[in-house]
Scaffold this motif. Structure first.
Motif, PDB file in Angstrom:
ATOM      1  N   UNK A  58       0.808  -1.220   0.000  1.00 53.06           N
ATOM      2  CA  UNK A  58       0.000   0.000   0.000  1.00 53.06           C
ATOM      3  C   UNK A  58       0.839   1.268   0.000  1.00 53.06           C
ATOM      4  N   UNK A  59       2.147   1.154   0.183  1.00 50.54           N
ATOM      5  CA  UNK A  59       3.001   2.339   0.245  1.00 50.54           C
ATOM      6  C   UNK A  59       3.359   2.869  -1.130  1.00 50.54           C
ATOM      7  N   UNK A  60       3.238   2.019  -2.148  1.00 49.79           N
ATOM      8  CA  UNK A  60       3.546   2.445  -3.509  1.00 49.79           C
ATOM      9  C   UNK A  60       2.303   2.274  -4.372  1.00 49.79           C
ATOM     10  N   UNK A  61       2.350   2.863  -5.532  1.00 47.32           N
ATOM     11  CA  UNK A  61       1.225   2.754  -6.452  1.00 47.32           C
ATOM     12  C   UNK A  61       1.124   1.316  -6.939  1.00 47.32           C
ATOM     13  N   UNK A  62      -0.016   0.722  -6.716  1.00 49.62           N
ATOM     14  CA  UNK A  62      -0.179  -0.697  -7.000  1.00 49.62           C
ATOM     15  C   UNK A  62      -0.262  -0.939  -8.506  1.00 49.62           C
ATOM     16  N   UNK A  63       0.472  -1.953  -8.970  1.00 48.75           N
ATOM     17  CA  UNK A  63       0.469  -2.339 -10.373  1.00 48.75           C
ATOM     18  C   UNK A  63      -0.003  -3.783 -10.469  1.00 48.75           C
ATOM     19  N   UNK A  64      -1.146  -3.956 -11.118  1.00 48.56           N
ATOM     20  CA  UNK A  64      -1.761  -5.271 -11.167  1.00 48.56           C
ATOM     21  C   UNK A  64      -1.414  -6.043 -12.429  1.00 48.56           C
ATOM     22  N   UNK A  65      -1.051  -5.361 -13.516  1.00 47.96           N
ATOM     23  CA  UNK A  65      -0.756  -6.048 -14.759  1.00 47.96           C
ATOM     24  C   UNK A  65       0.682  -6.517 -14.840  1.00 47.96           C
ATOM     25  N   UNK A  66       0.894  -7.786 -15.163  1.00 43.79           N
ATOM     26  CA  UNK A  66       2.233  -8.365 -15.275  1.00 43.79           C
ATOM     27  C   UNK A  66       2.301  -9.269 -16.502  1.00 43.79           C
ATOM     28  N   UNK A  67       3.416  -9.132 -17.264  1.00 40.50           N
ATOM     29  CA  UNK A  67       3.655 -10.008 -18.409  1.00 40.50           C
ATOM     30  C   UNK A  67       4.644 -11.080 -17.970  1.00 40.50           C
ATOM     31  N   UNK A  68       4.255 -12.343 -18.133  1.00 43.13           N
ATOM     32  CA  UNK A  68       5.121 -13.444 -17.721  1.00 43.13           C
ATOM     33  C   UNK A  68       5.214 -14.489 -18.831  1.00 43.13           C
ATOM     34  N   UNK A  69       6.281 -15.276 -18.744  1.00 41.13           N
ATOM     35  CA  UNK A  69       6.536 -16.325 -19.722  1.00 41.13           C
ATOM     36  C   UNK A  69       6.118 -17.666 -19.153  1.00 41.13           C
ATOM     37  N   UNK A  70       5.608 -18.552 -20.030  1.00 40.21           N
ATOM     38  CA  UNK A  70       5.141 -19.860 -19.591  1.00 40.21           C
ATOM     39  C   UNK A  70       5.410 -20.875 -20.688  1.00 40.21           C
ATOM     40  N   UNK A  71       6.009 -22.016 -20.339  1.00 40.79           N
ATOM     41  CA  UNK A  71       6.242 -23.116 -21.280  1.00 40.79           C
ATOM     42  C   UNK A  71       5.164 -24.171 -21.059  1.00 40.79           C
TER      43      UNK A  71
END
Length: 800
Positions: free
Chosen positions: A131-144
Motif C-alpha cells: 500500500x506504500x507504492x502505487x499498485x500495479x496489477x498487470x504483469x507479463x510473464x513467460x510460460x512453457x
C-alpha cells in the motif's frame, strides 16, 4: 436451462487450419462457427469465467487443436473437432491476454525432438498488497506449456491494469501499448531460458490504442486516440541488430531519422491521418503490401504501404474492432462493435456472410427521457425484438441464439459523431406477433425542431415487417410513454406524458360489407384523458373488453369500444409506470417508480388492492393460462437474505404474497422478463419430454439471456436438437468424387445385376462393368463386391 446472447466481439476470433471454422470467444465458452453457413457448430465449455484468448495450433494436417486462456486463471488445451478438453493448467491468476510466439517461428528454429510451446501471458496480480507504492496489477510473464507449466518469476513489464499483447507474424517480436509508449521485446529462441533478450520503447505525444507488426520486415504500426497512424520502419536497428553483428546507424544521427521522437530506435517514422476518432483496428496484409485500419466511422480503410494511397470499404454500419486473416487466402473475418462478425471474400473485400449476435444496449438511454430499452417478446415463437444503435429493430431467436433479421425504423446511415439526433424509444409487438408499433424521437437542436413519430408495422408475405402507417406528433408535442395491442383485433392504444391516450384502429376493422380495402393503414378512433394527468402505461385485458390506463398514481379502466370510463382503481404512493392484466383478467398488476416504489396486485372484482410489496420492480410478466407471474426486482439494502445479490427474480401466485420461487440474477438494470409458450417438438427436449411447456426468459441489461423452466424442482437442461438447422447440410456435404461428379446410385446387392446401370442385361457383367466414361464409374469399393460375386459359381444347397 438455455443461455445465449453473449458478446462475440470482446476478443479477436481465430480461424481453424482449414479455414472452415471460426473460433469466437463468447463469455466463458468458445463458440465454433461454420464459415460456410455462419451457424454454430459446437462449443468449448469448461472455463468458469470470461475467455480472453484463443490460439489455434498451426498444422499442415488440419489438426483441430487450440489453446484458450481465461479470467478464471487457467489455460486449457482443446480438440475442437470433438469437442473435448485435453489438458488444464491452473495458475490462480486472472489471464487477460495470451500469445504463443513459438507457433509462428520458422520451422528451422523449432526443436523437432521436443517442441516447446512458449506462451506469454498478461496476468492480473491480485496478490499485490504493498500500500506504500502505487499498485500495479498487470504483469507479463513467460510460460512453457509443453513442460510442467508454471508462471515464470521474471516479469517483463508491470502496468496499472492488464492490457492486450500483440505478437508479430514471424514470432520474433512481442509488443504492447502503455499510454504514450510502445514497448517492443525481441523474443528469444524457444529453447532459451530467458524471458526476452532485448527491448525498445517508441514514444508518441498522444495515447496509443492499437499496434500491428509487419509480417516480414521490421516495421510496426500504431494508432492513437486522435485517429492518427504512426509507422516506424527498421525499428530496433541499434538494440536488436548491433549485438548480432549488424552495423546499425548512429544514435546521434538525427538527420537520418525523419519523424522519430526522443531519439527512438527506428530509422524513420511516418504519420497518416484519415480517421476522425481513435483507431481500433490495425492489421498488415499477409504479403505486407497493405495496412488495414478501422475505427468508429465504420469504414474499412486499405492503405498501400509504399505510397500511402487509400481505398475504402464503406457503410459497414458499425465501429470496427478486429480483423483476422485465414489460412484460406480467400477468407478473412471482420469484427464490429454491433456484435457482428463479417466473413469477407478476399481480395475484393465483399461481405459474403455474417455471424450476428444480439445487438448491444443503446448508448442513448440518458439522452431522451422517454427511451425504454425493454425488449419486446413474441411469446409463441421465442423471438425478441430489440432496438439497435443504427435506428433499427433486430429480431433475435432465443431458442436458436442467432439473429434472424433487422428492420430499419429510420433510414439513416451510420454517422461517426458523438451527437445523437434520432432515438428509437419504444418497440412493442402484438400478442400473435403479426403487428408491431415503434416510436422514434428526433431530438431538438438547441431546443428547436423536436419530432415524435409513431409507426405501425405489418408482416408481409416474406414474414418480415413493413411500415403500414406513419403518424407524426400523435400526441401533439408530448412524448409517447407506452403502446399496447388488442389481444384479438387490430386495435392499439398509445399513451403519452401529455395527459391523454389514443385508440388506433386498422382500416380492416372498420371495412363495411366485407369489402377488402387496398389500404390497411391505421387511423385514430378515440381520445381519452383523466384530469390531465400524465399517462405512463396501458394494457388490454385478456379478452380485450377492458382497457387499463395508468394516470399518474391511479388506474383508469375504460371500455375501448365505446371509449367510456368504467372505473378508477385506488391510488399508489408513486407514479405508476407499468400495468399488466394477470390470470384471466381477474387481477391487475401495477408497478410504481419513484421515492416510494411499489408492486401492487389489484382485484378486478372488488376494484381494490389485494396485496402489495414495497419493491423496486424492473420488469413484470404474467404466465399464459396460469395464475402465476414473475417480477424482476431490486431488494432494499435493509432486506436480509441469503442470496448472493440484491437483484432477484420472484415467482408469485396471484392469490399468495409469499413467493413460489426465487432466482438470484445480475445486471438487472434495463433487463426484461417474459413467459414463453414453447413449441418444443420442433426445437428442443427438456428432461426427455417433448410436450409443450411454459418457459421463463430473462434478458439482462447487457442483453445476455437465459431460458428455463420456472416450475421445475431443479434447473432443467434445454438440449437443442435443431433438426432443421442448415448446419447439418454443411456438415454432411459432398466431398471428393461426389463433390465433382455428384452422388452415385446406390447398389443393392440383393437385386439382380440387370438392374445396375453399368452392368446392363448381360449375363457376363464383368465385361461391361469397367467400361464407360471415367467420370461415370463408381468407386472400386462398390465395384469390387460385384466383380467378385460374378466370378463365383452359384450352387443350390439342399438340406437333408
Amino acid at each position: 436451462m438455455l443461455s445465449g446472447g453473449q458478446n462475440y466481439v470482446s476478443r479477436a476470433p481465430a480461424f481453424s487450419n482449414d479455414g472452415k471454422r471460426l473460433l469466437v470467444c463468447t463469455g466463458s465458452t468458445v463458440s465454433v462457427f461454420s464459415t460456410a453457413t455462419g451457424l454454430l457448430v459446437s462449443s468449448l465449455e469448461g472455463h468458469t469465467s470470461t475467455v480472453t484468448s484463443v490460439v489455434v495450433v498451426p498444422s499442415s494436417t488440419f489438426v483441430c487443436n487450440c489453446w484458450t486462456s481465461s479470467l478464471d486463471g487457467s489455460i486449457r488445451y482443446w480438440d475442437f473437432s470433438v469437442p473435448e478438453c485435453m489438458k488444464i493448467f491452473r495458475f490462480n491468476l486472472p489471464i487477460h491476454s495470451m500469445v504463443v510466439p513459438s507457433f509462428l517461428s520458422p520451422p528451422e528454429e523449432k526443436n523437432a525432438k521436443k517442441p516447446n510451446v512458449v506462451a506469454y501471458v498478461y496476468v492480473e496480480n491480485i496478490n499485490a498488497q504493498d500500500k506504500n507504492v502505487k499498485r500495479k496489477f498487470g504483469q507479463i510473464r513467460k510460460c512453457n506449456l509443453a513442460q510442467i507449466p508454471k508462471l515464470g518469476n521474471l516479469i517483463l513489464k508491470e502496468t496499472e491494469r492488464p492490457k492486450s499483447l500483440t505478437v508479430s507474424p514471424s514470432g520474433k517480436f512481442l509488443g504492447m501499448t502503455d499510454k504514450r509508449k510502445l514497448h517492443i521485446w525481441e523474443v528469444p529462441n524457444v529453447d532459451s531460458d530467458s524471458a526476452v533478450s532485448r527491448k525498445i520503447i517508441l514514444h508518441h505525444t498522444k495515447t496509443f490504442t492499437v499496434l500491428a507488426f509487419h509480417p516480414t520486415e521490421r516495421i510496426v504500426a500504431a494508432g492513437d486516440v486522435t485517429g492518427r497512424i504512426l509507422i516506424w520502419r527498421e525499428f530496433g536497428t541499434q538494440k536488436f541488430l548491433s549485438s548480432s553483428g549488424h552495423n546499425g546507424r548512429s544514435a546521434n544521427d538525427e538527420e537520418d531519422k525523419p519523424g522519430v521522437r526522443e531519439n527512438d530506435d527506428a530509422e524513420s517514422c511516418t504519420t497518416w491521418h484519415w480517421h476522425s476518432a481513435g483507431v481500433r483496428l490495425l492489421f498488415f496484409s499477409s504479403d505486407g503490401a497493405y495496412l488495414y485500419s478501422g475505427g468508429k466511422e465504420g469504414v474499412f480503410v486499405i492503405w498501400q504501404l509504399d505510397t500511402g494511397k487509400k481505398n475504402f470499404l464503406p457503410r459497414i454500419g458499425s465501429p470496427l474492432m478486429y480483423f483476422v486473416d485465414s489460412p484460406d487466402p480467400l477468407l478473412s473475418a471482420l469484427s464490429c462493435a454491433d456484435n457482428q462478425i463479417h466473413i469477407l471474400k478476399m481480395p475484393s473485400m465483399e461481405i459474403i456472410r455474417s455471424i450476428s449476435g444480439i445487438k448491444p444496449p443503446l448508448s442513448s438511454l440518458d439522452i431522451c427521457e422517454s427511451v425504454s430499452s425493454r425488449a419486446a417478446f413474441n411469446c409463441t415463437t421465442g423471438v425478441v425484438a430489440v432496438q439497435t444503435e443504427n435506428y433499427g429493430i433486430q429480431f433475435y431467436s432465443l431458442f436458436a441464439n442467432r439473429g434472424l433479421y433487422e428492420v430499419q425504423v429510420c433510414e439513416r446511415n451510420h454517422q461517426p459523431v458523438d451527437e445523437i439526433t434520432v432515438v428509437v424509444t419504444l418497440v412493442e409487438l402484438s400478442v400473435d406477433g403479426s403487428m408491431m408499433g415503434t416510436v422514434e424521437v428526433r431530438l431538438p437542436e438547441e431546443g428547436i425542431g423536436g419530432l415524435v413519430s409513431l409507426k405501425f408495422w405489418d408482416l408481409d408475405d416474406n414474414q418480415r415487417f413493413s411500415v403500414s402507417t406513419l403518424i407524426y406528433e400523435p400526441h401533439r408535442d408530448a412524448h409517447i410513454s407506452a403502446v399496447a395491442f388488442h389481444p384479438t383485433r387490430h386495435i392499439a392504444v398509445s399513451s403519452s406524458y401529455g395527459g391523454d391516450f389514443k385508440l388506433w384502429v386498422c382500416k380492416e376493422e372498420i371495412q363495411q360489407k366485407g369489402q377488402i380495402l387496398q389500404n390497411s393503414g391505421w387511423m385514430c378512433h378515440a381520445v381519452g384523458s383523466y384530469k390531465n394527468k400524465a399517462m405512463r402505461a396501458a394494457a388490454f385485458s385478456a379478452d380485450g373488453s377492458v382497457l387499463a390506463v395508468a394516470a399518474d398514481t391511479v388506474i383508469t379502466l375504460w371500455d375501448p369500444d365505446k371509449n367510456v370510463l368504467i372505473a378508477v382503481v385506488g391510488e399508489t404512493p408513486a407514479p405508476i409506470v407499468n400495468v399488466v392484466f394477470a390470470g384471466k383478467s381477474e387481477y391487475l398488476l401495477s408497478v410504481s417508480h419513484g421515492s416510494k416504489p411499489q408492486l401492487t396486485v389489484w382485484s378486478m372484482s372488488k376494484l381494490a388492492a389485494f396485496w402489495s410489496y414495497k419493491l423496486q420492480i424492473e420488469a413484470v410478466s404474467c404466465a399464459m393460462d396460469s395464475s402465476h407471474f414473475a417480477v424482476l426486482a431490486f431488494l432494499p439494502e435493509s432486506y436480509k437474505c441469503s442470496l448472493k445479490s440484491d437483484e432477484i427474480i420472484l415467482l408469485f401466485n396471484l392469490t399468495d404474497p409469499v413467493p413460489v420461487a426465487s432466482w438470484s440474477v445480475t445486471k438487472a438494470k434495463g433487463g426484461g422478463l417474459s413467459f414463453l409458450k414453447a413449441d418444443l417438438p420442433k426445437r428442443a427436449v427438456i428432461d426427455g419430454k417433448s410436450s409443450p411447456m411454459t418457459l421463463l426468459a430473462y434478458v439482462n441489461g447487457d442483453r445476455e439471456y437465459v431460458v428455463f423452466d420456472p416450475y421445475g424442482k431443479e434447473t432443467c437442461e434445454l438440449i437443442m436438437t435443431r433438426q432443421d438447422d442448415p448446419v447439418a447440410l454443411e456438415e454432411t456435404g459432398q466431398f471428393g468424387y461426389s463433390s465433382i461428379f455428384g452422388e452415385l446410385p446406390k447398389f443393392d446387392l440383393q437385386t439382380d445385376t440387370s438392374s445396375l446401370i453399368l452392368s446392363g442385361a448381360s449375363e457376363r457383367p464383368w465385361e461391361t462393368m469397367f467400361s464407360g466414361s471415367s467420370h461415370m464409374l463408381p468407386p472400386l469399393t462398390k465395384l469390387c463386391s460385384e466383380f467378385l460375386e460374378s466370378l463365383l459359381e452359384k450352387r443350390t444347397a439342399t438340406v437333408e
